[in-house]
Design a protein around this motif. Structure first.
Motif, PDB file in Angstrom:
ATOM      1  N   GLU A  88     -43.450  31.916 -39.525  1.00 45.26           N
ATOM      2  CA  GLU A  88     -42.617  30.967 -40.246  1.00 45.26           C
ATOM      3  C   GLU A  88     -41.846  30.120 -39.249  1.00 45.26           C
ATOM      4  N   VAL A  89     -41.300  29.022 -39.749  1.00 45.71           N
ATOM      5  CA  VAL A  89     -40.502  28.120 -38.934  1.00 45.71           C
ATOM      6  C   VAL A  89     -39.075  28.139 -39.463  1.00 45.71           C
ATOM      7  N   GLU A  90     -38.114  28.127 -38.551  1.00 49.15           N
ATOM      8  CA  GLU A  90     -36.709  28.035 -38.909  1.00 49.15           C
ATOM      9  C   GLU A  90     -36.224  26.637 -38.554  1.00 49.15           C
ATOM     10  N   GLY A  91     -35.386  26.078 -39.408  1.00 50.84           N
ATOM     11  CA  GLY A  91     -34.905  24.728 -39.160  1.00 50.84           C
ATOM     12  C   GLY A  91     -33.444  24.563 -39.465  1.00 50.84           C
ATOM     13  N   THR A  92     -32.836  23.644 -38.734  1.00 48.84           N
ATOM     14  CA  THR A  92     -31.479  23.200 -39.010  1.00 48.84           C
ATOM     15  C   THR A  92     -31.544  21.691 -39.136  1.00 48.84           C
ATOM     16  N   VAL A  93     -31.072  21.174 -40.267  1.00 48.10           N
ATOM     17  CA  VAL A  93     -31.116  19.744 -40.555  1.00 48.10           C
ATOM     18  C   VAL A  93     -29.694  19.296 -40.865  1.00 48.10           C
ATOM     19  N   GLN A  94     -29.165  18.363 -40.085  1.00 47.32           N
ATOM     20  CA  GLN A  94     -27.823  17.834 -40.317  1.00 47.32           C
ATOM     21  C   GLN A  94     -27.892  16.817 -41.458  1.00 47.32           C
ATOM     22  N   TYR A  95     -26.897  16.839 -42.357  1.00 42.08           N
ATOM     23  CA  TYR A  95     -26.937  15.910 -43.487  1.00 42.08           C
ATOM     24  C   TYR A  95     -25.589  15.254 -43.751  1.00 42.08           C
ATOM     25  N   LEU A  96     -25.666  14.090 -44.378  1.00 42.26           N
ATOM     26  CA  LEU A  96     -24.543  13.391 -45.000  1.00 42.26           C
ATOM     27  C   LEU A  96     -24.950  13.164 -46.444  1.00 42.26           C
ATOM     28  N   THR A  97     -24.068  13.454 -47.387  1.00 44.01           N
ATOM     29  CA  THR A  97     -24.347  13.181 -48.789  1.00 44.01           C
ATOM     30  C   THR A  97     -23.286  12.232 -49.329  1.00 44.01           C
ATOM     31  N   PHE A  98     -23.756  11.183 -49.971  1.00 47.09           N
ATOM     32  CA  PHE A  98     -22.872  10.224 -50.624  1.00 47.09           C
ATOM     33  C   PHE A  98     -23.098  10.325 -52.116  1.00 47.09           C
ATOM     34  N   ARG A  99     -22.002  10.230 -52.907  1.00 46.01           N
ATOM     35  CA  ARG A  99     -22.100  10.236 -54.367  1.00 46.01           C
ATOM     36  C   ARG A  99     -21.193   9.164 -54.936  1.00 46.01           C
ATOM     37  N   ASP A 100     -21.640   8.562 -56.024  1.00 38.69           N
ATOM     38  CA  ASP A 100     -20.825   7.522 -56.648  1.00 38.69           C
ATOM     39  C   ASP A 100     -19.559   8.086 -57.272  1.00 38.69           C
ATOM     40  N   THR A 101     -19.470   9.393 -57.453  1.00 39.87           N
ATOM     41  CA  THR A 101     -18.272  10.006 -58.028  1.00 39.87           C
ATOM     42  C   THR A 101     -17.207  10.272 -56.969  1.00 39.87           C
ATOM     43  N   ASN A 102     -17.565  10.104 -55.690  1.00 45.17           N
ATOM     44  CA  ASN A 102     -16.605  10.313 -54.616  1.00 45.17           C
ATOM     45  C   ASN A 102     -15.739   9.064 -54.478  1.00 45.17           C
ATOM     46  N   GLU A 103     -14.495   9.232 -54.075  1.00 45.90           N
ATOM     47  CA  GLU A 103     -13.590   8.086 -53.935  1.00 45.90           C
ATOM     48  C   GLU A 103     -13.010   8.078 -52.533  1.00 45.90           C
ATOM     49  N   PRO A 104     -13.268   7.055 -51.724  1.00 44.36           N
ATOM     50  CA  PRO A 104     -14.148   5.928 -52.002  1.00 44.36           C
ATOM     51  C   PRO A 104     -15.616   6.338 -51.901  1.00 44.36           C
ATOM     52  N   GLN A 105     -16.466   5.570 -52.527  1.00 46.81           N
ATOM     53  CA  GLN A 105     -17.892   5.898 -52.569  1.00 46.81           C
ATOM     54  C   GLN A 105     -18.544   5.853 -51.198  1.00 46.81           C
ATOM     55  N   THR A 106     -17.968   5.108 -50.272  1.00 50.80           N
ATOM     56  CA  THR A 106     -18.544   5.002 -48.933  1.00 50.80           C
ATOM     57  C   THR A 106     -18.138   6.150 -48.022  1.00 50.80           C
ATOM     58  N   LEU A 107     -17.291   7.035 -48.497  1.00 46.24           N
ATOM     59  CA  LEU A 107     -16.907   8.225 -47.756  1.00 46.24           C
ATOM     60  C   LEU A 107     -17.870   9.345 -48.140  1.00 46.24           C
ATOM     61  N   PRO A 108     -18.464  10.029 -47.164  1.00 44.44           N
ATOM     62  CA  PRO A 108     -19.404  11.093 -47.529  1.00 44.44           C
ATOM     63  C   PRO A 108     -18.738  12.150 -48.411  1.00 44.44           C
ATOM     64  N   ALA A 109     -19.449  12.569 -49.428  1.00 45.40           N
ATOM     65  CA  ALA A 109     -18.968  13.648 -50.293  1.00 45.40           C
ATOM     66  C   ALA A 109     -19.103  14.986 -49.581  1.00 45.40           C
ATOM     67  N   SER A 110     -20.086  15.072 -48.692  1.00 41.51           N
ATOM     68  CA  SER A 110     -20.313  16.311 -47.965  1.00 41.51           C
ATOM     69  C   SER A 110     -21.039  15.998 -46.661  1.00 41.51           C
ATOM     70  N   VAL A 111     -20.647  16.695 -45.614  1.00 41.00           N
ATOM     71  CA  VAL A 111     -21.298  16.615 -44.307  1.00 41.00           C
ATOM     72  C   VAL A 111     -21.554  18.047 -43.883  1.00 41.00           C
ATOM     73  N   GLY A 112     -22.770  18.333 -43.534  1.00 38.21           N
ATOM     74  CA  GLY A 112     -23.064  19.704 -43.146  1.00 38.21           C
ATOM     75  C   GLY A 112     -24.465  19.858 -42.626  1.00 38.21           C
ATOM     76  N   GLU A 113     -25.019  21.028 -42.902  1.00 43.49           N
ATOM     77  CA  GLU A 113     -26.379  21.280 -42.451  1.00 43.49           C
ATOM     78  C   GLU A 113     -27.137  22.126 -43.461  1.00 43.49           C
ATOM     79  N   PHE A 114     -28.421  21.889 -43.470  1.00 42.24           N
ATOM     80  CA  PHE A 114     -29.340  22.745 -44.215  1.00 42.24           C
ATOM     81  C   PHE A 114     -29.889  23.741 -43.201  1.00 42.24           C
ATOM     82  N   ARG A 115     -29.770  25.002 -43.496  1.00 41.35           N
ATOM     83  CA  ARG A 115     -30.374  26.055 -42.665  1.00 41.35           C
ATOM     84  C   ARG A 115     -31.570  26.560 -43.452  1.00 41.35           C
ATOM     85  N   GLU A 116     -32.743  26.297 -42.910  1.00 42.01           N
ATOM     86  CA  GLU A 116     -33.955  26.498 -43.698  1.00 42.01           C
ATOM     87  C   GLU A 116     -34.967  27.381 -42.993  1.00 42.01           C
TER      88      GLU A 116
END
Length: 156
Positions: A88-116
């Protein structure tokens, strides 16, 4: 670095395509099909709770009906290495998530990583495990999880 066993280019491209497909489906109201990208024993762990494929199927169906929530995921810093067992392969993927429900919308709702963890089944890479780990914006991620679950909460 004893755990550094990088994957070959073909494996990298196939797994990056899998990750991109997952995020495309989440961002384009196709969450009801994301469970198909997991192995039979695959799990997702994170702010939405711990889910096996059946729970993902139910969650995805509900999320796909919530067309009033617009979100976009942006990824980078993808690190892929062969797992110690070599199958199997292990992965780490850095992410930024934006949502229209966040205020302001241009501020990431979440910054983190997927550990897969990925496993090849019938010639196709699938998620065996996907852990969503918010590093910044954890409260926004929790509020989003509550909204998707049908409970209101602030997006901060």
């Amino acid at each position: 670095m004893t755990d550094y066993r990088p994957v070959d280019a073909a494996t990298r491209v196939e797994i990056e395509q899998l990750v991109a497909e997952m995020l495309y489906r989440l961002d384009h109201n196709r969450a009801d099909t994301t469970w198909e990208l997991y192995t039979e024993d695959g799990v997702s762990v994170g702010p939405m709770g711990d889910m096996d494929r059946e729970a993902m199927k139910a969650w995805g169906a509900k999320r796909a009906r919530q067309t009033d929530v617009v979100g976009r995921h942006h990824i980078g810093g993808i690190r892929l290495v062969w797992a110690a067992d070599g199958d199997e392969v292990e992965g780490t993927v850095q992410y930024l998530t934006f949502r229209d429900t966040n205020e302001p919308q241009t501020l990431p709702a979440s910054v983190g990583e997927f550990r897969e963890r990925y496993r090849k089944v019938d010639g196709r890479w699938l998620f065996a495990r996907r852990e969503i780990v918010p590093v910044f914006g954890g409260r926004a991620a929790a509020a989003h999880a509550a909204r998707v679950a049908g409970q209101e909460g602030p997006a901060r």
